[in-house]
Design an enzyme around this catalytic site. Structure first.
Site, PDB file in Angstrom:
ATOM      1  N   ALA A 114       0.883  -1.184   0.000  1.00  0.00           N
ATOM      2  CA  ALA A 114       0.000   0.000   0.000  1.00  0.00           C
ATOM      3  C   ALA A 114       0.913   1.225   0.000  1.00  0.00           C
ATOM      4  O   ALA A 114       1.158   1.844   1.026  1.00  0.00           O
ATOM      5  CB  ALA A 114      -0.899  -0.028   1.231  1.00  0.00           C
ATOM      6  N   ALA A 115       1.437   1.546  -1.163  1.00  0.00           N
ATOM      7  CA  ALA A 115       2.643   2.379  -1.254  1.00  0.00           C
ATOM      8  C   ALA A 115       2.403   3.891  -1.270  1.00  0.00           C
ATOM      9  O   ALA A 115       3.259   4.639  -0.794  1.00  0.00           O
ATOM     10  CB  ALA A 115       3.438   1.986  -2.497  1.00  0.00           C
ATOM     11  N   PRO A 117       1.639   7.673  -0.493  1.00  0.00           N
ATOM     12  CA  PRO A 117       2.227   8.533  -1.530  1.00  0.00           C
ATOM     13  C   PRO A 117       3.694   8.226  -1.875  1.00  0.00           C
ATOM     14  O   PRO A 117       4.249   8.880  -2.731  1.00  0.00           O
ATOM     15  CB  PRO A 117       2.114   9.932  -0.923  1.00  0.00           C
ATOM     16  CG  PRO A 117       2.206   9.688   0.556  1.00  0.00           C
ATOM     17  CD  PRO A 117       1.547   8.355   0.804  1.00  0.00           C
ATOM     18  N   ASP A 138      -0.584   0.297  -5.163  1.00  0.00           N
ATOM     19  CA  ASP A 138      -1.676   0.949  -4.440  1.00  0.00           C
ATOM     20  C   ASP A 138      -2.979   0.657  -5.147  1.00  0.00           C
ATOM     21  O   ASP A 138      -3.033   0.608  -6.378  1.00  0.00           O
ATOM     22  CB  ASP A 138      -1.462   2.460  -4.298  1.00  0.00           C
ATOM     23  CG  ASP A 138      -2.115   2.970  -3.010  1.00  0.00           C
ATOM     24  OD1 ASP A 138      -1.417   3.068  -1.983  1.00  0.00           O
ATOM     25  OD2 ASP A 138      -3.336   3.208  -3.018  1.00  0.00           O
ATOM     26  N   CYS A 235      -0.506   4.114  11.137  1.00  0.00           N
ATOM     27  CA  CYS A 235      -0.345   5.371  11.878  1.00  0.00           C
ATOM     28  C   CYS A 235      -1.580   5.586  12.737  1.00  0.00           C
ATOM     29  O   CYS A 235      -2.119   6.681  12.796  1.00  0.00           O
ATOM     30  CB  CYS A 235      -0.074   6.542  10.939  1.00  0.00           C
ATOM     31  SG  CYS A 235      -1.401   6.850   9.794  1.00  0.00           S
TER      32      CYS A 235
END
Lengths: 306, 132
Positions: A114-115, A117, A138, A235
């Site tokens: 899930a790259a 940005p 992504d 995060c």
């Protein structure tokens, strides 16, 4: 009191987080603006040259857990030649951790599931010294442009951008030397950057994300070679998206956790939440609350395949 | 077309450690072959870093193209002052009497490639990369 201000914005968030971290410091740091930080792009330049030059204009402080990372004090870092030329990447300091713990070296075959940005993608590319191959994936078409733009600006010729649902990669059994799953999450760590994440937070969404993260991590683990390293990060600080996901992986596969040893302060991982008991092994994960290092809240787990 | 031959003639480049492909009419991209991706049949959405523009009379390197060749560029490379480096990154032409393609450098910062007409060097820094 900050907690009460948070309660006014999202009562259910505060009710839940009273069970996660109810300290005064937690709310103080959740409300405090985030420190700016950058990573030097060693694909283009050595750390010393950039630090010497920028120190003429800014106060810099080394990020203890990333040798290319620096906190920067003062205005205008994005108006410098270093930023324009792609010599530095503005990146939150805690988000530098996942590539640091991936044991990267030259000529590996790596999947960044899930790259976008692309902060971690470009960091992975630099740790591989622009060799081997990084599949930067992504699922969101709308996020691919920023990913491509960063791969371009940071000169990463070893990156291939794909547009797939991350679960697609589960079919490639025992294939990748390293996998990074920086999972889509409820972004609680980013409340410091933008209060919209506090407004948007919903327990229902956390549960939906937890289900998605579990299916993504299983696919990531399937795609990982034996002896390979899978790093899972978010995060956010909700246990359902962190310890519970790792517990699920440990329960359903032969995955092993490795303790992350970095000069970073952290909070004890959560072993029980809302009646669910997680494996003691999750103690090896890194749970970072905003007050620990004055960064975003973050969670990292390092998984190895026997 | 033999791109290396053009790079050798213009910039003194003897070797490149990557592949070059043309995309669109005249844009060159640098990339590394990824055999494993091809073996698995993974279809890419995009691969390659914009390396430079193929012009009638040569290759005008992008900023990244200059960095990818930084150890190889032996010809048509000039060092500019800090003041000129800032002017250049603001998108301004430089009053330097130079003719033809030229790579600009300040200290060990590569600033990209311009083209001189004998009186000044024309600026090609893309708008989104300029400093304000």
């Amino acid at each position: 009191m900050i907690k009460e201000q948070f309660r006014e914005i999202n009562r259910k968030f505060v009710e839940k987080y009273e069970k996660i971290d109810d300290s005064k410091e937690f709310y103080e740091f959740m409300a405090k603006p985030i420190r700016q930080s950058f990573r030097v792009n060693t694909l283009k330049i050595d750390v010393k040259s950039v630090v010497e030059r920028l120190s003429e204009e800014f106060e810099l402080e080394r990020v203890p857990w990333c040798k290319e990372g620096f906190f920067v004090y003062g205005e205008g870092i994005t108006k410098t030649p270093e930023f324009a030329l792609g010599l530095i990447f503005m990146q939150e300091a805690s988000s530098m951790i996942p590539p640091v713990v991936m044991d990267l070296k030259e000529n590996l075959f790596v999947l960044d599931m899930a790259a976008a940005p692309g902060a971690k993608t470009t960091q992975i590319s630099q740790y591989m010294n622009n060799t081997g191959c990084v599949i930067a994936n992504d699922v969101k078409y709308s996020r691919l442009n920023i990913l491509i733009s960063n791969v371009q600006k940071y000169g990463c010729i070893n990156v291939v951008v794909t547009e797939k649902d991350g679960r697609y990669f589960g079919r490639f059994r025992d294939t990748f030397d390293r996998v990074l799953l920086d999972a889509p999450c409820s972004n609680v760590g980013m409340i410091r950057k933008n209060y919209k994440y506090l407004k948007l937070w919903r327990q229902m969404e956390v549960e939906a994300l937890s289900r998605l993260q579990k299916s993504l991590i299983l696919a990531a683990y399937k795609a990982l070679k034996p002896k390979g390293v899978l790093v899972y990060s978010t995060c956010t600080l909700d246990p359902e998206e962190n310890e519970e996901v790792i517990d699920y992986l440990l329960y359903n596969t032969d995955a092993k956790l490795e303790k992350i040893k970095l000069p970073v302060k952290s909070t004890e991982p959560i072993l029980e939440f809302n009646g669910k008991r997680y494996s003691e092994e999750v103690k090896k994960c890194l749970r970072i609350h905003p007050q620990d290092n004055d960064t975003e809240g973050f969670f990292v787990a390092k998984v190895v395949k026997p | 077309m033999n791109y290396l031959e053009i790079l050798r003639e213009l910039y003194g480049v003897e070797k490149v450690n990557f592949e070059l492909k043309k995309m669109g009419k005249d844009r060159l991209y640098a990339f590394l072959k990824c055999d494993k991706k091809d073996e698995l049949g993974i279809k890419e959405y995009h691969q390659g870093v914009y390396f430079g523009k193929l012009e009638k009379d040569g290759i005008r390197l992008s900023i990244e193209g200059c960095y990818l060749l930084r150890d190889e560029i032996k010809k048509n490379l000039i060092e500019v002052s800090y003041e000129d480096a800032i002017k250049w990154l603001k998108g301004e032409d430089l009053d330097i009497p130079y003719k033809g393609y030229v790579v600009l450098k300040w200290r060990n910062y590569f600033l990209g490639c311009g083209k001189g007409d004998g009186k000044k060097i024309r600026n090609y820094v893309p708008k989104e990369r300029r400093i304000i």
